[in-house]
Scaffold this active site. Structure first.
Site, PDB file in Angstrom:
ATOM      1  N   GLY A 252      27.914 -10.631 -13.382  1.00  0.00           N
ATOM      2  CA  GLY A 252      27.173 -11.245 -12.556  1.00  0.00           C
ATOM      3  C   GLY A 252      26.247  -9.743 -11.489  1.00  0.00           C
ATOM      4  O   GLY A 252      25.641  -9.458 -11.845  1.00  0.00           O
TER       5      GLY A 252
ATOM      6  N   SER B  63      28.364  -6.945 -19.417  1.00  0.00           N
ATOM      7  CA  SER B  63      26.882  -6.857 -17.954  1.00  0.00           C
ATOM      8  C   SER B  63      27.508  -6.624 -16.486  1.00  0.00           C
ATOM      9  O   SER B  63      29.029  -5.417 -17.276  1.00  0.00           O
ATOM     10  CB  SER B  63      26.613  -8.143 -18.207  1.00  0.00           C
ATOM     11  N   TRP B  64      27.909  -7.450 -15.787  1.00  0.00           N
ATOM     12  CA  TRP B  64      28.454  -6.379 -15.089  1.00  0.00           C
ATOM     13  C   TRP B  64      29.820  -6.228 -15.634  1.00  0.00           C
ATOM     14  O   TRP B  64      31.041  -5.523 -14.651  1.00  0.00           O
ATOM     15  CB  TRP B  64      28.266  -7.105 -14.032  1.00  0.00           C
TER      16      TRP B  64
ATOM     17  N   ASP C 110      18.697  -7.158 -25.180  1.00  0.00           N
ATOM     18  CA  ASP C 110      18.914  -7.352 -24.589  1.00  0.00           C
ATOM     19  C   ASP C 110      18.349  -6.890 -23.877  1.00  0.00           C
ATOM     20  O   ASP C 110      18.068  -5.607 -23.675  1.00  0.00           O
ATOM     21  CB  ASP C 110      20.635  -6.741 -24.847  1.00  0.00           C
TER      22      ASP C 110
ATOM     23  N   HIS D  52      21.281 -11.003 -24.758  1.00  0.00           N
ATOM     24  CA  HIS D  52      22.490 -10.307 -23.651  1.00  0.00           C
ATOM     25  C   HIS D  52      23.932 -10.915 -23.567  1.00  0.00           C
ATOM     26  O   HIS D  52      24.392 -10.260 -23.464  1.00  0.00           O
ATOM     27  CB  HIS D  52      21.626 -10.408 -22.442  1.00  0.00           C
TER      28      HIS D  52
END
Ligand code: STX
Length: 325
Positions: free
Chosen positions: A54, A121-122, A277, A305
């Protein structure tokens, strides 16, 4: 004899079996925020902390399945304002450095000296931020879909770059914002996601969230797109993401996460990156790998991703296995 693992038809490793937490708890991390956490696997196993994406995405049961439950003690938590953490969708006292402090509180609460970090990711950005603040508490890092929250990454994903590949989805993303505000789409969304027009807030939250839902995977995934439009998920996900990105991840300068790699460059790690991605393009992973020679860099050529891409799941599971003993 080699242990038998679940594999896909192509011979790739699949997730470990579903796991039920042996412990669930809540930790008051400030006067306002309380975080939900859970522990799975072997209480005497090697500690591994899983960091969700996120920000604002929350944990999900598949994140329990990246580790061998017989060899790992897997810890997951919902970051401030999302999942089962409270207050829901709150942006107050909600910054990268609050989350780093929460991780330290959780580590001490659980009596863990050092742990492995796994994040995509985050989650990769937060893992890097934590490891750079507290390198002595980290055993190794398993990172996927590297995100450094730099200006150029935000500009790529929200400011038009990825829109060249997903023009129909990008048009829907731009639709709630008048054209004269398209020059700073994050600021335009921020104004509406933090405003007091509830109808507009929800409409914008769903559009923001659906943009990401549409671009996460190499192949279309209609079920995910539907789940990203669900109001409860979208409100926390969109508001928290937009708040973090409007504030450029709360980093001291653009590129700080990459510039501070020397602090933790002695730690072992695996960098896993999907070639296609679109959310966090491979350039960032490549730049991280160059600055962190003790990390192994693995590009998966048929993946986007999300961790659910078969090639990324395979690489993640092999990576945690390599650090298991
Ligand atoms: N956000 C990228 C990210 O961390 C810009 C992310 N995107 N989707 C997710 O995380 C979830 C799948 C966890 C919702």
């Amino acid at each position: 004899m080699d242990q038998q693992f679940a594999q896909t038809a192509s011979g790739r490793r699949s997730y470990y079996p579903e796991a039920e937490p042996y412990n669930r708890g809540r930790l008051a991390v400030s006067g306002l925020h309380e975080i939900y956490f859970e522990e799975c696997g072997n209480p005497k196993g090697k500690p591994a902390l899983v960091l969700h994406g996120g920000p604002g995405g929350g944990i999900s049961p598949f994140l329990r399945r990246m580790h061998d439950q017989s060899r790992y003690r897997v810890i997951l938590f919902d970051q401030r304002g999302c999942g089962n953490s409270t207050p829901y969708a709150s942006l107050e006292h909600n910054t990268t450095w609050d989350l780093v402090a929460d991780i330290e509180k959780l580590r001490k609460h659980l009596g863990i000296a050092r742990w492995q970090l796994l994040g995509g990711s985050w989650g990769s950005a937060l893992a890097l931020a934590y490891a750079q603040m507290h390198p002595g508490q980290v055993l190794e890092l398993v990172l996927r879909g590297i995100f450094a929250v730099r200006e150029k990454e935000l500009k790529w994903f929200y400011g038009g770059g990825a829109g060249h590949l997903f023009p129909e989805a990008y048009e829907r993303f731009l639709a709630p914002i008048p054209p004269d505000e398209h020059g700073d789409i994050i600021a335009a969304y921020y104004k509406r996601l933090t405003g007091n027009n509830e109808e507009e807030r929800l409409h914008c939250a769903r559009a923001w969230s659906q943009w990401e839902g549409a671009t996460l995977s190499l192949l279309p995934d209609p079920a995910r797109e539907t789940s990203f439009a669900a109001p409860r998920f979208a409100l926390a996900f969109a508001s928290i993401e937009c708040h973090y990105f409007y504030n450029r991840g709360f980093f001291a300068h653009d590129g700080a996460l990459l510039d501070n790699v020397p602090v933790m460059a002695h730690l072992p790690g695996v960098i896993i990156q999907g070639r296609y991605d679109v959310v966090t393009p491979a350039e960032t992973a490549y730049e991280l790998a160059k600055r962190w020679p003790s990390a192994r860099f693995e590009i998966v050529n048929d993946a986007g991703h999300t961790a659910t891409e078969p090639g990324l799941t395979d690489a993640l599971v092999r990576a945690t296995d390599s650090f298991a003993d």
